[in-house]
Scaffold this motif. Structure first.
Motif, PDB file in Angstrom:
ATOM      1  N   LEU A  51      69.941   2.320  -5.883  1.00 25.55           N
ATOM      2  CA  LEU A  51      69.970   1.171  -5.966  1.00 25.55           C
ATOM      3  C   LEU A  51      68.329  -0.005  -5.354  1.00 25.55           C
ATOM      4  O   LEU A  51      67.442   0.248  -6.457  1.00 25.55           O
ATOM      5  CB  LEU A  51      70.748   0.464  -5.617  1.00 25.55           C
ATOM      6  N   TYR A  52      68.384   1.371  -4.870  1.00 25.77           N
ATOM      7  CA  TYR A  52      66.871   0.396  -3.790  1.00 25.77           C
ATOM      8  C   TYR A  52      65.845   1.994  -4.135  1.00 25.77           C
ATOM      9  O   TYR A  52      64.588   0.637  -4.138  1.00 25.77           O
ATOM     10  CB  TYR A  52      66.740   1.146  -2.556  1.00 25.77           C
ATOM     11  N   ALA A  53      66.177   2.881  -4.158  1.00 25.60           N
ATOM     12  CA  ALA A  53      64.759   3.265  -4.722  1.00 25.60           C
ATOM     13  C   ALA A  53      63.898   3.059  -6.378  1.00 25.60           C
ATOM     14  O   ALA A  53      62.872   3.092  -7.042  1.00 25.60           O
ATOM     15  CB  ALA A  53      65.225   4.835  -4.586  1.00 25.60           C
ATOM     16  N   GLY A  54      65.518   3.097  -7.017  1.00 27.38           N
ATOM     17  CA  GLY A  54      64.580   2.578  -7.863  1.00 27.38           C
ATOM     18  C   GLY A  54      63.803   1.079  -8.395  1.00 27.38           C
ATOM     19  O   GLY A  54      62.791   0.405  -8.832  1.00 27.38           O
ATOM     20  N   ALA A  55      64.428  -0.478  -7.315  1.00 29.17           N
ATOM     21  CA  ALA A  55      63.497  -1.125  -6.965  1.00 29.17           C
ATOM     22  C   ALA A  55      62.020  -0.243  -6.269  1.00 29.17           C
ATOM     23  O   ALA A  55      61.697  -1.491  -6.732  1.00 29.17           O
ATOM     24  CB  ALA A  55      64.915  -2.118  -6.595  1.00 29.17           C
ATOM     25  N   PHE A  59      58.889  -1.851  -8.700  1.00 30.66           N
ATOM     26  CA  PHE A  59      58.060  -3.360  -7.833  1.00 30.66           C
ATOM     27  C   PHE A  59      56.585  -2.087  -7.834  1.00 30.66           C
ATOM     28  O   PHE A  59      55.462  -2.658  -8.535  1.00 30.66           O
ATOM     29  CB  PHE A  59      58.441  -3.514  -6.620  1.00 30.66           C
ATOM     30  N   GLY A  60      56.499  -1.147  -7.119  1.00 29.43           N
ATOM     31  CA  GLY A  60      55.253  -0.673  -7.237  1.00 29.43           C
ATOM     32  C   GLY A  60      54.723   0.580  -8.431  1.00 29.43           C
ATOM     33  O   GLY A  60      52.909  -0.023  -9.183  1.00 29.43           O
ATOM     34  N   GLY A  61      55.427   0.530  -9.394  1.00 25.28           N
ATOM     35  CA  GLY A  61      54.669   0.899 -10.722  1.00 25.28           C
ATOM     36  C   GLY A  61      54.709  -0.117 -11.860  1.00 25.28           C
ATOM     37  O   GLY A  61      53.602  -0.319 -12.370  1.00 25.28           O
ATOM     38  N   TRP A  62      55.494  -1.111 -11.808  1.00 20.71           N
ATOM     39  CA  TRP A  62      55.568  -2.614 -12.673  1.00 20.71           C
ATOM     40  C   TRP A  62      54.550  -3.174 -11.995  1.00 20.71           C
ATOM     41  O   TRP A  62      54.348  -4.683 -12.797  1.00 20.71           O
ATOM     42  CB  TRP A  62      56.649  -2.878 -12.658  1.00 20.71           C
ATOM     43  N   ALA A 173      68.422   8.957  -5.058  1.00 13.73           N
ATOM     44  CA  ALA A 173      67.129   8.356  -5.327  1.00 13.73           C
ATOM     45  C   ALA A 173      65.919   8.674  -6.797  1.00 13.73           C
ATOM     46  O   ALA A 173      66.087   7.557  -6.613  1.00 13.73           O
ATOM     47  CB  ALA A 173      66.102   8.569  -3.982  1.00 13.73           C
ATOM     48  N   SER A 174      66.997   9.672  -6.882  1.00 11.77           N
ATOM     49  CA  SER A 174      65.374  10.426  -7.822  1.00 11.77           C
ATOM     50  C   SER A 174      65.763  10.106  -9.063  1.00 11.77           C
ATOM     51  O   SER A 174      66.083   9.604  -9.731  1.00 11.77           O
ATOM     52  CB  SER A 174      65.651  12.159  -8.130  1.00 11.77           C
ATOM     53  N   LEU A 175      67.324   9.675  -9.239  1.00 11.97           N
ATOM     54  CA  LEU A 175      67.935   9.233 -10.614  1.00 11.97           C
ATOM     55  C   LEU A 175      67.278   7.693 -10.487  1.00 11.97           C
ATOM     56  O   LEU A 175      66.906   7.619 -11.895  1.00 11.97           O
ATOM     57  CB  LEU A 175      69.559   9.369 -10.657  1.00 11.97           C
ATOM     58  N   GLY A 176      67.403   6.466  -9.618  1.00 13.74           N
ATOM     59  CA  GLY A 176      67.140   5.381  -9.935  1.00 13.74           C
ATOM     60  C   GLY A 176      66.100   5.372 -10.235  1.00 13.74           C
ATOM     61  O   GLY A 176      64.876   4.926 -10.548  1.00 13.74           O
ATOM     62  N   ALA A 177      64.837   6.105  -9.183  1.00 13.29           N
ATOM     63  CA  ALA A 177      63.292   6.015  -9.507  1.00 13.29           C
ATOM     64  C   ALA A 177      62.854   6.722 -10.982  1.00 13.29           C
ATOM     65  O   ALA A 177      61.666   6.042 -11.598  1.00 13.29           O
ATOM     66  CB  ALA A 177      62.557   7.219  -8.120  1.00 13.29           C
ATOM     67  N   MET A 178      63.638   7.688 -11.829  1.00 17.36           N
ATOM     68  CA  MET A 178      62.954   8.090 -13.185  1.00 17.36           C
ATOM     69  C   MET A 178      64.261   6.840 -14.007  1.00 17.36           C
ATOM     70  O   MET A 178      63.367   6.173 -15.300  1.00 17.36           O
ATOM     71  CB  MET A 178      64.008   8.947 -13.609  1.00 17.36           C
ATOM     72  N   THR A 179      65.530   5.993 -14.050  1.00 28.29           N
ATOM     73  CA  THR A 179      66.017   5.279 -14.860  1.00 28.29           C
ATOM     74  C   THR A 179      65.326   3.919 -14.501  1.00 28.29           C
ATOM     75  O   THR A 179      64.847   3.212 -15.800  1.00 28.29           O
ATOM     76  CB  THR A 179      66.985   5.741 -15.098  1.00 28.29           C
ATOM     77  N   ILE A 180      65.316   3.335 -13.992  1.00 37.06           N
ATOM     78  CA  ILE A 180      65.008   1.610 -14.015  1.00 37.06           C
ATOM     79  C   ILE A 180      63.652   1.305 -13.680  1.00 37.06           C
ATOM     80  O   ILE A 180      63.391   0.468 -14.611  1.00 37.06           O
ATOM     81  CB  ILE A 180      65.281   1.279 -12.215  1.00 37.06           C
ATOM     82  N   PRO A 181      62.843   2.211 -13.854  1.00 38.71           N
ATOM     83  CA  PRO A 181      61.661   1.960 -14.087  1.00 38.71           C
ATOM     84  C   PRO A 181      61.460   1.882 -15.762  1.00 38.71           C
ATOM     85  O   PRO A 181      60.764   1.014 -16.592  1.00 38.71           O
ATOM     86  CB  PRO A 181      60.171   2.829 -13.039  1.00 38.71           C
ATOM     87  N   TRP A 182      62.080   3.452 -16.296  1.00 33.63           N
ATOM     88  CA  TRP A 182      62.065   3.468 -17.696  1.00 33.63           C
ATOM     89  C   TRP A 182      62.858   1.803 -17.963  1.00 33.63           C
ATOM     90  O   TRP A 182      62.304   0.909 -19.338  1.00 33.63           O
ATOM     91  CB  TRP A 182      62.701   4.807 -17.813  1.00 33.63           C
ATOM     92  N   PHE A 183      63.722   1.714 -17.841  1.00 35.34           N
ATOM     93  CA  PHE A 183      65.174   0.142 -18.643  1.00 35.34           C
ATOM     94  C   PHE A 183      63.931  -0.720 -17.854  1.00 35.34           C
ATOM     95  O   PHE A 183      64.070  -1.938 -19.011  1.00 35.34           O
ATOM     96  CB  PHE A 183      65.885   0.395 -17.449  1.00 35.34           C
ATOM     97  N   ILE A 184      63.335  -0.951 -17.233  1.00 37.58           N
ATOM     98  CA  ILE A 184      62.449  -2.255 -16.803  1.00 37.58           C
ATOM     99  C   ILE A 184      60.852  -2.310 -18.719  1.00 37.58           C
ATOM    100  O   ILE A 184      60.618  -3.455 -18.426  1.00 37.58           O
ATOM    101  CB  ILE A 184      61.479  -2.529 -15.369  1.00 37.58           C
ATOM    102  N   ALA A 195      61.159 -10.133 -16.772  1.00 40.47           N
ATOM    103  CA  ALA A 195      62.111  -8.641 -17.036  1.00 40.47           C
ATOM    104  C   ALA A 195      62.196  -8.496 -15.518  1.00 40.47           C
ATOM    105  O   ALA A 195      63.400  -7.551 -15.247  1.00 40.47           O
ATOM    106  CB  ALA A 195      62.768  -7.836 -18.173  1.00 40.47           C
ATOM    107  N   THR A 196      61.178  -7.425 -15.434  1.00 42.84           N
ATOM    108  CA  THR A 196      60.839  -6.912 -14.340  1.00 42.84           C
ATOM    109  C   THR A 196      61.246  -7.607 -12.928  1.00 42.84           C
ATOM    110  O   THR A 196      62.049  -6.649 -12.188  1.00 42.84           O
ATOM    111  CB  THR A 196      58.947  -7.539 -13.709  1.00 42.84           C
ATOM    112  N   LEU A 197      61.236  -8.698 -12.390  1.00 41.44           N
ATOM    113  CA  LEU A 197      61.852  -9.515 -11.266  1.00 41.44           C
ATOM    114  C   LEU A 197      63.323  -9.680 -11.379  1.00 41.44           C
ATOM    115  O   LEU A 197      63.878  -9.216 -10.443  1.00 41.44           O
ATOM    116  CB  LEU A 197      61.044 -10.477 -10.816  1.00 41.44           C
ATOM    117  N   THR A 198      63.800  -9.331 -12.933  1.00 44.13           N
ATOM    118  CA  THR A 198      64.739 -10.013 -13.184  1.00 44.13           C
ATOM    119  C   THR A 198      65.579  -8.753 -12.846  1.00 44.13           C
ATOM    120  O   THR A 198      66.655  -8.250 -12.441  1.00 44.13           O
ATOM    121  CB  THR A 198      65.625 -10.603 -14.166  1.00 44.13           C
ATOM    122  N   ILE A 199      65.072  -7.778 -13.446  1.00 46.86           N
ATOM    123  CA  ILE A 199      66.528  -5.738 -13.010  1.00 46.86           C
ATOM    124  C   ILE A 199      65.621  -6.028 -11.209  1.00 46.86           C
ATOM    125  O   ILE A 199      66.977  -5.730 -11.312  1.00 46.86           O
ATOM    126  CB  ILE A 199      65.444  -5.601 -14.269  1.00 46.86           C
TER     127      ILE A 199
END
Length: 227
Positions: A51-55, A59-62, A173-184, A195-199
Motif C-alpha cells: 500500500l505504501y509503495a503504491g501510494a 503520486f510521484g508518477g501522476w 512493495a514491487s506489486l504495489g508499485a506496479m499495480t496501483i499506478p496502473w489502476f490510477i 481519482a488520483t488522490l482518492t486512490i
C-alpha cells in the motif's frame, strides 16, 4: 552524460563496500523462530509495503498529469512540482537518519503516516488551490521519505530478517508499485484526475489500518515473551 556521471560516482562507493567484510548473521533464538506469529508480522509488513509503495510511486508518477489536468499548473510548473516532490523526499531521507537514532521506529512511522494523510487531505479539500497542491506535494515528499527504511528497522527489531523474509517485503512493495499506478491510470481516464488522490488516500488509509494491526500484534507478542 548525467547518467554516466552518476554511474562513475557510484564506482568508489561500490569498491569500498566490496572490500568490507560481511556482517555476522544474528543467531536464531526461540523468539525469532518462524512460527505463526512471526509469519503474521511478515504478512502485515508485506501488505503495508504494498500500500505504501503504491501510494508513493503513484503520486510521484501522476502528480504532473494531475496538476495539468486540474489546471493548477502548466506543463513547466507541473515539472517543477514533480521535482519539488522528489527534492522533499531526498531531504526527508537525510533528516530521517538522525531522527531514527533518537526516536522509536513506531513513533516515526506514526508521524509519517499522519503527515501523508494530512498532505493528501489538504489537496483534496482545496483541489483548485495552487498553494494547497504545493504544500501537499512537499508534505508528502517529506512524509513518504522515511517510511520504507523505518519499516525495515521495525521488522529487524521484531523478526529474524533474512533473505527469504526480505524478499516478501520487496515483493509486496514491487506489486504495489506496479499495480496501483496502473489502476490510477485506468480511473484517471474513466472518471477524471480526482481519482488520483482518492486512490492514494485509500491506500494510505489502508496502510494506516495495517500499521495499527501490526502494532497491536507486536504488543501482544512482547507481552507473551515477557509473560
Amino acid at each position: 552524460w548525467a547518467y554516466w556521471v552518476l554511474a562513475l560516482l557510484m564506482v568508489p562507493a561500490a569498491v569500498y563496500l566490496f572490500r568490507l567484510p560481511s556482517p555476522q548473521t544474528r543467531p536464531r533464538t526461540e523468539q525469532d523462530s518462524s512460527g505463526q506469529a512471526a509469519w503474521l508480522l511478515v504478512l502485515l509488513i508485506a501488505v503495508f509495503f504494498f500500500l505504501y509503495a503504491g501510494a508513493e510511486i503513484s503520486f510521484g508518477g501522476w502528480i504532473f498529469s494531475y496538476a495539468v489536468a486540474m489546471e493548477v499548473a502548466d506543463e513547466v510548473t507541473a515539472a517543477y512540482l514533480t521535482s519539488a516532490f522528489w527534492a522533499a523526499f531526498t531531504v526527508g531521507r537525510l533528516i530521517s537518519v538522525p531522527l531514527a537514532a533518537r526516536f522509536r521506529a513506531r513513533a516515526l512511522m506514526t508521524v509519517d503516516l499522519l503527515g501523508c494523510l494530512v498532505s493528501v487531505g489538504v489537496m483534496m479539500v482545496w483541489p483548485q488551490s495552487v498553494t494547497a497542491v504545493w504544500l501537499g506535494t512537499m508534505g508528502l515528499g517529506l512524509s513518504f521519505a522515511s517510511l520504507f527504511p523505518t519499516t525495515l528497522i521495525l521488522a529487524e527489531r521484531h523478526l529474524h530478517v533474512q533473505g527469504k523474509t526480505t524478499s516478501y517485503f520487496f515483493m509486496g512493495a514491487s506489486l504495489g508499485a506496479m499495480t496501483i499506478p496502473w489502476f490510477i491510470g485506468q480511473r484517471f481516464e474513466a472518471t477524471g484526475p480526482q481519482a488520483t488522490l482518492t486512490i492514494i488516500m485509500a491506500c494510505l488509509l489502508g496502510a494506516t489500518a495495517v500499521f495499527a494491526i501490526l502494532m497491536r500484534q507486536i504488543t501482544l507478542q512482547e507481552k507473551g515473551n515477557h509473560g
